[in-house]
Design an enzyme around this catalytic site. Structure first.
Site, PDB file in Angstrom:
ATOM      1  N   CYS A   2       0.864  -1.170   0.000  1.00 50.55           N
ATOM      2  CA  CYS A   2       0.000   0.000   0.000  1.00 50.55           C
ATOM      3  C   CYS A   2       0.901   1.221   0.000  1.00 50.55           C
ATOM      4  O   CYS A   2       2.111   1.102   0.156  1.00 50.55           O
ATOM      5  CB  CYS A   2      -0.864   0.055   1.259  1.00 50.55           C
ATOM      6  SG  CYS A   2      -1.987  -1.331   1.443  1.00 50.55           S
ATOM      7  N   GLY A  28      -1.063   0.824  -4.902  1.00 55.14           N
ATOM      8  CA  GLY A  28      -2.371   0.261  -4.575  1.00 55.14           C
ATOM      9  C   GLY A  28      -3.454   1.030  -5.293  1.00 55.14           C
ATOM     10  O   GLY A  28      -3.494   2.256  -5.219  1.00 55.14           O
ATOM     11  N   ASN A 105       1.047   0.104   5.802  1.00 54.83           N
ATOM     12  CA  ASN A 105       1.525  -0.645   4.634  1.00 54.83           C
ATOM     13  C   ASN A 105       2.238  -1.895   5.137  1.00 54.83           C
ATOM     14  O   ASN A 105       3.171  -1.777   5.934  1.00 54.83           O
ATOM     15  CB  ASN A 105       2.496   0.249   3.839  1.00 54.83           C
ATOM     16  CG  ASN A 105       3.326  -0.531   2.814  1.00 54.83           C
ATOM     17  OD1 ASN A 105       4.457  -0.159   2.528  1.00 54.83           O
ATOM     18  ND2 ASN A 105       2.795  -1.579   2.256  1.00 54.83           N
ATOM     19  N   GLY A 106       1.791  -3.053   4.692  1.00 58.26           N
ATOM     20  CA  GLY A 106       2.475  -4.275   5.090  1.00 58.26           C
ATOM     21  C   GLY A 106       1.494  -5.387   5.374  1.00 58.26           C
ATOM     22  O   GLY A 106       0.369  -5.396   4.863  1.00 58.26           O
ATOM     23  N   TYR A 257      10.578  -4.099  -8.507  1.00 56.33           N
ATOM     24  CA  TYR A 257       9.223  -3.945  -9.062  1.00 56.33           C
ATOM     25  C   TYR A 257       8.395  -2.839  -8.413  1.00 56.33           C
ATOM     26  O   TYR A 257       7.853  -1.971  -9.084  1.00 56.33           O
ATOM     27  CB  TYR A 257       8.455  -5.270  -8.920  1.00 56.33           C
ATOM     28  CG  TYR A 257       6.996  -5.159  -9.312  1.00 56.33           C
ATOM     29  CD1 TYR A 257       6.616  -5.136 -10.650  1.00 56.33           C
ATOM     30  CD2 TYR A 257       5.996  -5.059  -8.342  1.00 56.33           C
ATOM     31  CE1 TYR A 257       5.282  -5.014 -11.018  1.00 56.33           C
ATOM     32  CE2 TYR A 257       4.656  -4.939  -8.700  1.00 56.33           C
ATOM     33  CZ  TYR A 257       4.304  -4.918 -10.032  1.00 56.33           C
ATOM     34  OH  TYR A 257       2.997  -4.797 -10.390  1.00 56.33           O
TER      35      TYR A 257
END
Ligand code: SF4
Length: 484
Positions: A2, A28, A105-106, A257
């Site tokens: 995210c 996201g 985030n995670g 990426y």
């Protein structure tokens, strides 16, 4: 994965959050939200706005006017737990104690266990999101402190570190108090901080990636250390402390990426790392396949462009754009279910026949996860008249699940699971498949202090409870699939 953004001291926090989230959109595409606080109206200062959709769809001009103030947190969602419905859209907010909002985030590996524990404490959870669990743990501990301020914040974060296992970067807003940002003890997920001065007035911001800060004039940008907590209070005083330092293990997939090429992660520009990845692959080709006849190198747009370019230069082979991406289709890898990914793939890439026809094509992609994209690319190139298709991946074979916020939590969905490179080559239909190796990856990034668990199987945290997590993800994916 995210994107999170937080700011304090801004003239217009919502405007900065909006710009920040737009520059984190690639992390996201599912949902977006923000919580702001207006110090000029402390009794009624909290404003919340969030919904399913892209940042620009969720926040039109009218919506942005409903969130105002000088500090705020924002989120753009990529689901790795949950069923993708509106109840899971972040940030989450609890009225007690003080009014706390959280964006994260995670992934929390022991989320099912923590959820159960909270239930036993008679906490009602309104969603299937691990963010809500983190907020409950933080809030419960923070509320028990006699005084507010940095020590209360540190003690609540300590509790989170004690209870939650996983990779997580978190931004919190505490009404009328300030902004808190912290990273897990291994620093698996990224989080940067910056400051700026406009007309003599300071502000501070935090983001998942540096580009969201630098584009808005933030300077002195630095990564939070693994296990570090920063609390910026309402007087803009910065308090910081490493609460629990584990072995540093920032996610290597960010370089390859996830992060955008304009960002800098752990002091390394993503652009430079990707350039080196191309050079490392070129060295591998020269060493092992010196007689390979290559007419042209093409990238799979957009992430692998930098690596493909440097690889072509190093090999002395022409570089061309042979595949064009439909700009209206999002990143297929981060779509939650296979059916949606496959449909999106059909719309996503278009070949340029004049570049491909009758040629030996070397096509470079950032990675191969499930193989959906790779198979389709080889097919497309052959349909467009390619003589040979050599497929190169700038990331080694992914044979293990990621439990830290990238959505491949089940071994079975990985194309490289239990297969040799020759078998994968056959499955995607390429004439030759060449992968980056771990040594090359370390060389390109300039360090081996990284998480490479999806490649090596060596995880920076305990993997206890991963079975429960995988089972839950399977259940949620089945629920999402049934809606498609
Ligand atoms: S397992 Fe792979 S994708 Fe997940 S955090 Fe580690 S390096 Fe990143």
């Amino acid at each position: 994965m995210c994107g999170i953004f937080a700011v304090i001291g801004a003239e217009n926090a919502a405007a900065e959050l909006y710009v920040g989230l737009v520059h984190l959109q690639h992390r996201g595409q599912d949902a977006a939200g923000m919580i702001t606080f207006d110090f000029k109206d402390p009794d009624n200062g909290i404003k919340i706005s969030k919904d399913i959709g892209l940042v620009s769809t969720v926040f039109n001009d009218a919506k942005l006017l409903t969130v105002n103030g000088q500090m705020g947190i924002g989120h753009t969602r990529y689901p790795t737990v949950g069923v993708g419905d509106a109840k899971e859209v972040q940030p989450f907010f609890n009225r007690y104690p003080d009014g706390i909002g959280l964006a994260f985030n995670g992934n929390i590996v022991n989320y099912p266990v923590l959820k159960e524990k909270l239930k036993q404490r008679r906490v009602y959870l309104s969603s299937s999101s691990d963010a809500e669990v983190l907020l409950e743990i933080f809030g419960y501990s923070y509320g028990k402190e006699e005084k507010d301020g940095a020590e209360a914040v540190y003690s609540a974060v300590r509790k989170v570190h004690e209870e939650a296992i996983g990779g997580y970067s978190v931004a919190l807003i505490i009404a009328n108090k300030g902004i808190v940002a912290f990273r897990d003890p291994n620093g698996i997920r990224p989080l940067v901080m910056g400051e700026k001065k406009v007309n003599g007035k300071k502000s501070y911001a935090f983001a998942s990636e540096s580009i969201a800060l630098s584009i808005q004039g933030y300077e002195s940008i630095r990564d939070l250390k693994p296990g570090e907590t920063v609390f910026v209070d309402k007087d803009l005083k910065v308090h910081s402390k490493v609460i629990e330092a584990g072995k540093p293990a920032p996610c290597v997939f960010e370089y390859v990426y996830f992060s955008t090429v304009e960002s800098v992660y752990e002091g390394m520009p993503i652009y430079e790392v990707r350039k080196k990845l191309g050079e490392e692959l070129a060295a591998k080709v020269r060493k092992h396949w010196p007689d390979m006849q290559i007419d042209v190198v093409i990238p799979v747009p957009d992430t692998s462009r930098t690596a493909a370019n440097s690889l072509a230069k190093a090999l002395g082979v022409p570089y061309e754009e042979g595949l064009i991406k439909n700009r209206y289709i999002g990143r297929t890898f981060i779509m939650p279910v296979q059916k949606i990914r496959e449909n999106a793939m059909k719309l996503k890439l278009k070949p340029i026949e004049s570049v491909i026809k009758g040629k030996n094509i070397m096509v470079v992609d950032d990675s191969i996860v499930r193989g959906t994209t790779s198979r389709r690319i080889v097919e497309l190139l052959r349909e467009s008249g390619a003589k040979k298709v050599y497929f190169l991946s700038t990331f080694p074979p992914i044979r293990n699940p990621c439990y830290y916020g990238i959505d491949f939590q089940r071994k079975e969905e990985l194309i490289a699971n239990g297969k040799t490179i020759d078998e994968i080559e056959k499955e995607i239909g390429a004439d030759k498949l060449i992968y980056m190796d771990v040594e090359g990856l370390h060389k390109a990034v300039g360090t081996d202090k990284l998480c490479t668990a999806c490649v090596t199987g060596s995880y920076p945290t305990t993997t206890e409870h991963t079975k429960e997590l995988t089972k839950l993800r399977e259940k949620h994916l089945a629920q999402i699939s049934s809606k498609c």
